[in-house]
Scaffold this active site. Structure first.
Site, short mmCIF file in Angstrom:
data_model
loop_
_atom_site.label_atom_id
_atom_site.label_comp_id
_atom_site.label_asym_id
_atom_site.label_seq_id
_atom_site.Cartn_x
_atom_site.Cartn_y
_atom_site.Cartn_z
N HIS A 153 0.83 -1.21 0.00
CA HIS A 153 0.00 0.00 0.00
C HIS A 153 0.86 1.26 0.00
O HIS A 153 0.38 2.35 -0.32
CB HIS A 153 -0.91 0.00 1.24
CG HIS A 153 -2.25 0.63 1.01
ND1 HIS A 153 -2.43 1.71 0.17
CD2 HIS A 153 -3.47 0.34 1.53
CE1 HIS A 153 -3.71 2.06 0.19
NE2 HIS A 153 -4.36 1.24 0.98
N ASP A 371 -8.47 -8.94 -19.18
CA ASP A 371 -8.51 -10.10 -20.07
C ASP A 371 -7.11 -10.32 -20.65
O ASP A 371 -6.62 -9.53 -21.45
CB ASP A 371 -9.52 -9.85 -21.19
CG ASP A 371 -9.62 -11.01 -22.17
OD1 ASP A 371 -8.86 -11.99 -22.03
OD2 ASP A 371 -10.44 -10.90 -23.10
#
Length: 439
Positions: A153, A371
């Site tokens: 983070h 994808d």
């Protein structure tokens, strides 16, 4: 679940980072951000199992090219405020799963998901010298795959992580086109926006990091899928036209506060706001790093109807959007004392026994557009944080519903899921209809 780690390697950028980009200054938001590894996993339905080794080879190549764009991710923290972009690379693990993908998706418990992440890093605190990002490619016996990542983070928010994964998938598809046509893949452009180029640390004091999430043994996480009919039912309770995220957030907050026996006036409410579109002028959605800030709301009544809560949250967002982009924006040189005050407030530890509800929405991010060339993911999710009163919202695959991960104390969760009537209609299985029967 039977799992075997096949390989472990380090993927480095395909092109060396230019000398003038070797030191990457972090922003003042990055600098206070905890180093906790944020986990995300993408599941892909079965394809030809004989193609798995070929797919992994392509993933290595495309990741290497991507790291030439996201070059800070292949470096290491130099100190508290900079990354040394030394091209040391990122961890890349490959595992074979003897189980079928459907066995995971029919009952996605933490015990099943845990070994699918690299070195079980999810929500752990990164050491200063460790890799900033790790990946694990999981190959199921049915031909299905799961790609997981754990990203510090310190260098990224949810938008950065998901844009990274989306860009990786785009490059991977280009490599597949290159293999088919013989055309070369164009070099990936350098990363332009992020870190101190957005929120400069210059002339500001360096504050301590926000304390890492505390993992508590008596905290459990449950997933609740709010289908469109459920969301519309909640919206019908409000006379205005609330957004889906706001109404679901307000409803969960109201229910849990009531179940615990607290009152709204004394129970802090926080939500994380993405600043990219709020800044003047708006920033690119591809800006990397932590382009976020927490919004806190103090309610003025002990009890409030859903409509009033939604109204207060929307008012709070309106005021937030009018104030913080100006403070952090082009006139920040005139607001250094205000920024310092904000940073101090954000890093001050909260009382240990205080119930502070923190909501983080990952909705409208490109998680289901990732994808790699073998179809869009069947399911995308994160892992239980085991830190109480943390709630994460994500889109369902069709984009019409909201999947909510709720972390509560065990006794509170038991009441929440059994006493709240609407939750009886919530699904706990991600997308069973999208998984092939023989998976």
């Amino acid at each position: 679940m039977e799992i075997e780690l096949i390989s472990r390697e380090t993927i480095k950028p395909s092109l060396p980072t230019p000398s003038h980009l070797r030191i990457y200054p972090l922003s003042f938001i990055d600098n206070i951000m905890r180093r906790t590894y944020v986990p995300i996993i993408f599941f892909y339905k079965p394809n030809d199992i004989s193609d798995q080794n070929f797919k992994i080879s392509q993933l290595r190549k495309s990741l290497s090219q991507l790291l030439s764009k996201y070059y800070p991710f292949a470096g290491r923290l130099k100190d508290k405020i900079t990354i040394e972009c030394n091209d040391q690379g990122v961890s890349f693990l490959v595992a074979k799963i003897k189980n079928k993908l459907s066995e995971i998706l029919q009952n996605p418990t933490d015990n099943l998901l845990n070994p699918l992440f690299p070195d079980e890093l999810q929500w752990t605190n990164m050491d200063w010298s460790e890799t900033l990002i790790s990946f694990q490619i999981n190959c199921f016996s049915c031909g299905g795959m799961a790609i997981s990542t754990c990203v510090s983070h310190k260098v990224s928010d949810a938008s950065t992580i998901l844009n990274f994964m989306h860009d990786w998938s785009l490059i991977n598809r280009k490599i597949e086109e290159e293999n088919e046509t013989g055309f070369l893949v164009l070099p990936v452009s350098n990363l332009l926006d992020g870190g101190a180029s957005i929120f400069s640390q210059k002339d500001l004091p360096i504050f301590q990091e926000v304390l890492p999430l505390k993992r508590e043994s008596n905290v459990v996480c449950k997933r609740f899928v709010f289908q469109p009919s459920m969301i519309n039912f909640l919206k019908a309770m409000v006379t205005s036209s609330p957004g889906s995220i706001e109404v679901v957030t307000a409803w969960i907050y109201k229910c849990v506060v009531s179940i615990i026996g607290l009152n709204i006036e004394t129970t802090p409410f926080n939500t994380v706001v993405d600043l990219r579109k709020k800044m003047v002028p708006p920033l690119s959605e591809k800006c990397v790093g932590n382009i976020i800030w927490p919004m806190s709301i103090v309610f003025d009544k002990k009890e409030m109807e859903l409509e009033d809560l939604v109204c207060k949250i929307e008012e709070g967002l309106y005021e937030f959007n009018d104030v913080y982009p100006k403070i952090f924006g082009e006139n920040r040189k005139d607001n250094l004392s205000l920024i310092s005050k904000c940073l101090k407030q954000a890093t001050d530890p909260r009382p240990e026994n205080e119930n502070t509800f923190t909501f983080s929405s990952w909705c409208r991010l490109p998680m289901y557009k990732t994808d790699f060339g073998w179809g869009k993911p069947t399911w995308v999710t994160t892992y239980s944080s085991f830190s109480r009163d943390v709630i994460i919202l994500m889109d369902t695959k069709n984009g019409n519903g909201i999947e909510v991960m709720v972390n509560l104390k065990e006794n509170v969760m038991e009441k929440f899921e059994h006493e709240v009537e609407l939750l009886q209609h919530a699904s706990f299985i991600p997308n069973p209809s999208n998984v092939e029967h023989d998976a």
